[in-house]
Design an enzyme around this catalytic site. Structure first.
Site, PDB file in Angstrom:
ATOM      1  N   HIS A 200      91.597  55.203 -22.371  1.00 42.41           N
ATOM      2  CA  HIS A 200      91.413  56.648 -22.505  1.00 42.41           C
ATOM      3  C   HIS A 200      91.625  57.303 -21.148  1.00 42.41           C
ATOM      4  O   HIS A 200      91.178  56.798 -20.115  1.00 42.41           O
ATOM      5  CB  HIS A 200      90.007  56.977 -23.005  1.00 42.41           C
TER       6      HIS A 200
ATOM      7  N   HIS B   7      91.530  49.052 -25.315  1.00 41.80           N
ATOM      8  CA  HIS B   7      92.412  50.207 -25.309  1.00 41.80           C
ATOM      9  C   HIS B   7      91.982  51.143 -24.193  1.00 41.80           C
ATOM     10  O   HIS B   7      90.957  50.926 -23.543  1.00 41.80           O
ATOM     11  CB  HIS B   7      92.391  50.911 -26.674  1.00 41.80           C
TER      12      HIS B   7
ATOM     13  N   HIS C  53      97.474  57.379 -30.593  1.00 38.99           N
ATOM     14  CA  HIS C  53      96.208  57.859 -30.040  1.00 38.99           C
ATOM     15  C   HIS C  53      95.888  57.197 -28.705  1.00 38.99           C
ATOM     16  O   HIS C  53      95.174  57.769 -27.885  1.00 38.99           O
ATOM     17  CB  HIS C  53      95.069  57.600 -31.016  1.00 38.99           C
TER      18      HIS C  53
ATOM     19  N   GLU D 153      86.090  58.831 -21.024  1.00 36.78           N
ATOM     20  CA  GLU D 153      85.280  59.465 -22.060  1.00 36.78           C
ATOM     21  C   GLU D 153      83.832  59.572 -21.591  1.00 36.78           C
ATOM     22  O   GLU D 153      83.262  60.664 -21.574  1.00 36.78           O
ATOM     23  CB  GLU D 153      85.385  58.665 -23.355  1.00 36.78           C
TER      24      GLU D 153
ATOM     25  N   HIS E 144      88.165  50.341 -22.848  1.00 41.49           N
ATOM     26  CA  HIS E 144      87.142  49.903 -23.793  1.00 41.49           C
ATOM     27  C   HIS E 144      87.515  48.529 -24.342  1.00 41.49           C
ATOM     28  O   HIS E 144      88.538  48.387 -25.022  1.00 41.49           O
ATOM     29  CB  HIS E 144      87.001  50.887 -24.954  1.00 41.49           C
TER      30      HIS E 144
ATOM     31  N   THR F 110      84.239  56.171 -30.510  1.00 41.88           N
ATOM     32  CA  THR F 110      84.589  57.479 -29.951  1.00 41.88           C
ATOM     33  C   THR F 110      85.779  58.108 -30.656  1.00 41.88           C
ATOM     34  O   THR F 110      86.290  59.127 -30.215  1.00 41.88           O
ATOM     35  CB  THR F 110      84.880  57.374 -28.442  1.00 41.88           C
ATOM     36  N   THR F 111      86.215  57.484 -31.737  1.00 42.57           N
ATOM     37  CA  THR F 111      87.275  58.045 -32.575  1.00 42.57           C
ATOM     38  C   THR F 111      86.817  57.970 -34.026  1.00 42.57           C
ATOM     39  O   THR F 111      85.948  57.148 -34.366  1.00 42.57           O
ATOM     40  CB  THR F 111      88.596  57.263 -32.414  1.00 42.57           C
TER      41      THR F 111
END
Length: 244
Positions: free
Chosen positions: A111, A109, A84, A115, A128, A195-196
């Protein structure tokens, strides 16, 4: 550049609510896309909540926000491609003091694209930094990246990117979390969620205003690694207030 790989870790033991784990029942495409997360499983029901992240940061309220107090001293422990995202886990010893409490940095991590948006603007990438206090409450510090010069701090990660989902490498070098923080620490603040999945709410969100730079080649390499965008679309702000 000094190589900081020690070995390949086959099994992963870090699947908690702090992490986007290797679960295959959710994703970013087709039948597992973000708009379907809440209906995929009872444990993801919070994804349909009223205080979800990310958001488009606009119509903010001016406030006297306390200065962020980072005490980052410990180095990175490992890096994982969990299918992911790419996630870097840290040894204990990095803290953020917020609301009179100490939050320990667990991991960061990435994105791509970002986001959160700022006044409708989406950025090529967002980091993040995920912190937790003694009660397990979370605080996420977000750093935005725009296209520009090669980012030397990110380059230390890029030279060790696990190419396949499930791969994890141990760091033996001195990857310092502080090197990823902007010089200016002005920020936006709001309440939100992971957000996941499971999209747990009650997360303190800090989005730093000082936009960092990374090269187009760095963005391209990350995007090629995942082969698809890994951003959840912005969610309704509803009755929340965004402070700055």
């Amino acid at each position: 550049m000094k190589k900081v790989l020690l070995g390949l870790v086959v099994s992963l033991g870090t699947s908690t609510t702090l992490y986007a784990d290797q679960a295959t029942d959710w994703g970013y495409e087709a039948n597992n896309a973000p708009e379907k997360w809440a209906s995929l499983s009872e444990k993801y029901h919070a994804c349909s909540g009223l205080n979800q992240s990310p958001i488009d940061i606009k119509n903010t309220t001016s406030a006297k926000l306390e200065p962020l107090k980072f005490n980052y001293a410990a180095t990175a422990k490992s890096i994982v491609n969990n299918g992911h995202t790419v996630q870097v886990d840290f040894n204990a010893g990095n803290t953020l003091t917020l609301d009179g409490q100490e939050f320990v940095l667990k991991q960061f991590h990435l994105h791509s694209p970002s986001e959160n948006k700022i006044n409708g603007v989406s950025y090529p990438m967002e980091m993040h930094l995920v912190h937790a206090n003694a009660q397990g409450e979370l605080a996420v510090v977000a750093v935005m990246y725009q296209k520009g010069q090669l980012n030397q701090s990110l380059a230390q990660i890029w030279s060790n990117l696990p190419k396949q989902a499930g791969q994890s490498f141990m760091f033996t070098g001195n990857l310092d979390a502080a090197s990823f923080l902007p010089k200016k620490l002005d920020y936006y603040r709001f309440n939100g969620s992971l957000t996941t999945p499971p999209c747990t709410e009650g997360v303190r969100w800090i989005v730093l205003k000082d936009i960092q730079s990374a090269s187009e080649a760095q963005f391209d390499e990350f995007n090629k690694l995942l082969a698809h965008p890994n951003n959840r679309p912005v969610q309704p702000v509803n009755a929340r207030i965004v402070l700055e």
